[in-house]
Design a protein around this motif. Structure first.
Motif, PDB file in Angstrom:
ATOM      1  N   HIS A  93       0.816  -1.214   0.000  1.00 57.83           N
ATOM      2  CA  HIS A  93       0.000   0.000   0.000  1.00 57.83           C
ATOM      3  C   HIS A  93       0.853   1.269   0.000  1.00 57.83           C
ATOM      4  CE1 HIS A  93      -3.667  -2.295   0.552  1.00 57.83           C
ATOM      5  NE2 HIS A  93      -3.096  -2.950   1.534  1.00 57.83           N
ATOM      6  N   VAL A 107       2.662   4.238  -1.780  1.00 53.38           N
ATOM      7  CA  VAL A 107       2.474   4.961  -3.041  1.00 53.38           C
ATOM      8  C   VAL A 107       3.522   6.066  -3.140  1.00 53.38           C
ATOM      9  CG1 VAL A 107       0.902   6.327  -4.459  1.00 53.38           C
ATOM     10  CG2 VAL A 107       0.000   4.488  -3.007  1.00 53.38           C
ATOM     11  N   SER A 156       3.530   8.255   0.419  1.00 50.62           N
ATOM     12  CA  SER A 156       2.352   8.132   1.268  1.00 50.62           C
ATOM     13  C   SER A 156       1.939   6.665   1.315  1.00 50.62           C
ATOM     14  CB  SER A 156       1.195   8.998   0.747  1.00 50.62           C
ATOM     15  OG  SER A 156       0.801   8.579  -0.544  1.00 50.62           O
ATOM     16  N   LYS A 214      -1.690   4.164   1.406  1.00 44.38           N
ATOM     17  CA  LYS A 214      -3.140   4.114   1.299  1.00 44.38           C
ATOM     18  C   LYS A 214      -3.745   3.744   2.642  1.00 44.38           C
ATOM     19  CE  LYS A 214      -3.289   2.876  -3.604  1.00 44.38           C
ATOM     20  NZ  LYS A 214      -3.755   1.877  -4.596  1.00 44.38           N
ATOM     21  N   LYS A 215      -4.831   4.402   2.991  1.00 51.12           N
ATOM     22  CA  LYS A 215      -5.441   4.206   4.309  1.00 51.12           C
ATOM     23  C   LYS A 215      -6.005   2.812   4.489  1.00 51.12           C
ATOM     24  CE  LYS A 215      -6.635   9.051   5.017  1.00 51.12           C
ATOM     25  NZ  LYS A 215      -7.732  10.024   5.266  1.00 51.12           N
ATOM     26  N   ARG A 216      -6.413   2.163   3.400  1.00 49.72           N
ATOM     27  CA  ARG A 216      -7.035   0.860   3.557  1.00 49.72           C
ATOM     28  C   ARG A 216      -6.059  -0.214   4.013  1.00 49.72           C
ATOM     29  NH1 ARG A 216      -7.269   1.162  -2.230  1.00 49.72           N
ATOM     30  NH2 ARG A 216      -5.844  -0.299  -3.249  1.00 49.72           N
ATOM     31  N   SER A 217      -4.748   0.120   4.037  1.00 51.22           N
ATOM     32  CA  SER A 217      -3.759  -0.850   4.516  1.00 51.22           C
ATOM     33  C   SER A 217      -3.958  -1.144   5.997  1.00 51.22           C
ATOM     34  CB  SER A 217      -2.347  -0.326   4.288  1.00 51.22           C
ATOM     35  OG  SER A 217      -2.137   0.875   5.009  1.00 51.22           O
TER      36      SER A 217
END
Length: 241
Positions: free
Chosen positions: A133, A135, A168, A170-173
């Protein structure tokens, strides 16, 4: 005016209550362009580091703020080629999607534009790595020249020996324990999402302690704010909350 320096030991440090949130246009024309042409930077806030010498979780800085920025030198993958080396110790960065062209809203900049490339980090050996995740947005400076009068094609040439990277996650990680995400990623991100933000109360500075009551003596000049704090106040890349 003295140039502001917010980088210490390779890590950016802003005053309490401020975050570095530049737009794509500001990153390209206020920071990367100045770096490439050796112009004075608005502030020394972006450290220099070869991003591909480190795995993303080993890059300097912390997860608050979540996004981190770096000036990274261009390193060719092959001696006689222009393809950049994006291999790290534990994996590699792989481009995804199409590049985004970034133009200046204030001037033509003499045919200079920015290009933003999006990369995803994969753990393991290419091409069988596990997607994570992490990026990375990689900003490059290019020149655009119009071809012959009867041609509408543009010829693009890269400028300078530096790229600007924005890292950065990803928040879903945080919500998924799927394979391919390093345990350090999940642990660090979980700490960030559960820890409240802190902001310095500047109104308390200068007050004497003589009038402080016992009920206030146990409190400090640091107050907690909700993790849903407004991010609307932004001026030239700096947001105060």
């Amino acid at each position: 005016m003295e140039k502001l320096n917010f980088v210490k030991n390779g890590v950016s440090k802003l005053p309490p209550g401020f975050r570095f949130q530049p737009t794509d246009e500001e990153l390209v024309f206020q920071y990367l362009k100045c770096k490439v042409f050796s112009y004075p930077l608005p502030a020394s806030i972006i450290p220099e580091i070869n991003v591909c010498k480190y795995d993303p979780w080993d890059l300097p800085g912390n997860c608050d703020p979540q996004e981190r920025h770096f000036f990274s030198p261009k390193e060719a993958k092959y001696r006689n080629g222009n393809r950049m080396n994006r291999t790290t110790k534990c994996g590699y960065w792989k481009a995804t999607g199409s590049d985004k062209r970034i133009s200046s809203s204030t001037s033509t900049c003499n045919g200079i534009v920015g290009v933003r490339k999006t990369l995803i980090f994969y753990e393991g050996k290419s091409p069988k790595g596990s997607r994570t995740h992490w990026v990375l947005h990689e900003y490059r400076l290019v020149s655009v020249e119009t071809g012959a009068a009867n041609s509408s094609h543009n010829y693009v040439n890269e400028i300078g020996d530096w790229v600007l990277c924005r890292l950065s996650m990803k928040k879903r990680s945080v919500e998924s324990d799927g394979s391919g995400t390093h345990h350090k990623h999940r642990q660090n991100t979980a700490v960030q999402t559960t820890r409240p933000r802190l902001m310095f109360d500047f109104m308390m500075v200068g007050k004497t302690n003589s009038s402080t009551s016992s009920s206030c003596s146990s409190s400090s000049n640091i107050m907690e704010v909700s993790s849903n704090a407004s991010d609307h106040e932004e001026t030239s890349g700096y947001a105060h909350f």
